[in-house]
Design a protein around this motif. Structure first.
Motif, PDB file in Angstrom:
ATOM      1  N   THR A  62       0.845  -1.193   0.000  1.00  0.00           N
ATOM      2  CA  THR A  62       0.000   0.000   0.000  1.00  0.00           C
ATOM      3  C   THR A  62       0.881   1.244   0.000  1.00  0.00           C
ATOM      4  O   THR A  62       2.085   1.176   0.281  1.00  0.00           O
ATOM      5  N   ASN A 106       0.633   3.455   2.184  1.00  0.00           N
ATOM      6  CA  ASN A 106       0.997   3.564   3.600  1.00  0.00           C
ATOM      7  C   ASN A 106       2.264   2.771   3.897  1.00  0.00           C
ATOM      8  O   ASN A 106       3.168   3.262   4.586  1.00  0.00           O
ATOM      9  N   SER A 162      -3.546   4.592   8.742  1.00  0.00           N
ATOM     10  CA  SER A 162      -2.843   4.616   7.466  1.00  0.00           C
ATOM     11  C   SER A 162      -2.458   6.045   7.104  1.00  0.00           C
ATOM     12  O   SER A 162      -3.279   6.961   7.199  1.00  0.00           O
ATOM     13  N   ASP A 200      -1.658  -0.666   7.963  1.00  0.00           N
ATOM     14  CA  ASP A 200      -2.334  -1.477   6.951  1.00  0.00           C
ATOM     15  C   ASP A 200      -3.354  -2.398   7.615  1.00  0.00           C
ATOM     16  O   ASP A 200      -3.110  -2.916   8.715  1.00  0.00           O
TER      17      ASP A 200
END
Length: 312
Positions: free
Chosen positions: A4, A6, A31, A82
């Motif tokens: 991700t 993040n 996040s 996450d």
């Protein structure tokens, strides 16, 4: 490779001077995808000379390039913030909580809904130790336990192989990057673990810089073995300072004690004179440690599953 925004931002923020695991535990509760917000946090705490959006983006691109170079070895990276980031077991202080993991295989095996048992021990077990460990691992797998170990030679290898032979799932926690699995002699075993539905995880994307870094990585690996397990079981190991061969086992059990994670030792009266069981005997003095005896193994291992009735 799965990741991700993040996760990439966590990896990037970690590269700034003065930004350690405790900083993430304090600041990274959700996040983070807005770079400007992250840079503001870093300006307050980082010791970096230059902290700017441009600097952050530059570091971020370097990490993305490194991930691209390793994409054939890594299925993904998951980080604090996450949804899929696994929960650790026990009470872990901020500075020892994981903040990201590189993985290959089934990440869901780290879930708290599984019963994960870490099986650890020395690098040079006797045939008798190997046979006893195989027996208990077989019984644990029959109880649907996921076997955790460190892919090292000796007792770790026995634990992984026996689990696979029983058709069970096993997790190997590595002190090395997934692109350069250590020890090299167990690379085929690592591939087999993934092929049979298991998992490889590590906190490292690159090779160690020096001997001190290597030692530190093994210590951090021992910490992960404890905090991702519901119990840490010692197969066999030398006592403290005896030939210097027991440090990994002592460290993992020490972390388990610090985190209030159950500990257990395998023992047989027939081995009273064997120095390879000296660490087992040491921990048997602690009444909170579960002793698994070869003669009463079936009954003893029930004590390793305090959550079993709520899960099955």
């Amino acid at each position: 490779m799965r990741y991700t925004e993040n996760a990439i931002n966590v990896l990037t923020a970690r590269t700034f001077k003065g930004i350690g695991r405790a900083w993430f535990a304090k600041n990274w509760h959700n996040s983070f995808t807005n770079v400007a917000d992250i840079v503001q946090l870093l300006k307050h705490d980082s010791q970096e000379d230059i902290i700017s959006i441009e600097k952050f983006e530059e570091k971020r691109e370097t990490i993305l390039a490194a991930l691209t170079r390793s994409e054939q070895y890594i299925d993904g990276v998951v980080a604090i913030g996450d949804d899929e980031f696994p929960q650790y077991r026990g009470n872990v202080k901020h500075s020892e909580r994981p903040i990201f993991l590189f993985y290959k295989g089934d990440l869901s095996l780290l879930s708290k809904s599984n019963l994960n048992i870490a099986v650890i021990g020395l690098l040079t077990p006797t045939v008798e130790i190997e046979q006893r460990e195989q027996k208990i691992v077989a019984e644990l797998v029959k109880e649907n336990a996921v076997i955790v170990s460190g892919l090292a030679l000796g007792c770790d290898t026995i634990a992984h192989k026996q689990t696979l032979e029983m058709g069970g799932k096993t997790i190997a926690i590595l002190p090395s990057p997934l692109s350069n699995i250590s020890p090299a002699s167990n690379r085929d075993l690592a591939h087999k673990i993934v092929e049979q539905g298991g998992l490889l995880i590590t906190e490292y994307l690159t090779v160690p810089k020096n001997k001190r870094d290597i030692i530190g990585r093994y210590q951090e690996r021992d910490r992960l073995q404890a905090l991702f397990s519901d119990c840490v079981l010692l197969s066999a190991s030398y006592a403290k300072n005896d030939q210097g061969l027991d440090s990994g086992s002592r460290l993992a059990l020490g972390y388990a004690s610090d985190y209030n994670i159950p500990r257990a030792v395998l023992y047989s009266q027939s081995e009273d004179a064997n120095p390879m069981y000296d660490l087992n005997r040491h921990y048997m003095r602690d009444q909170s440690v579960i002793v698994v005896n070869e003669q009463t193994m079936r009954e003893d291992i029930e004590l390793l599953f305090p959550r079993k009735k709520t899960l099955f």
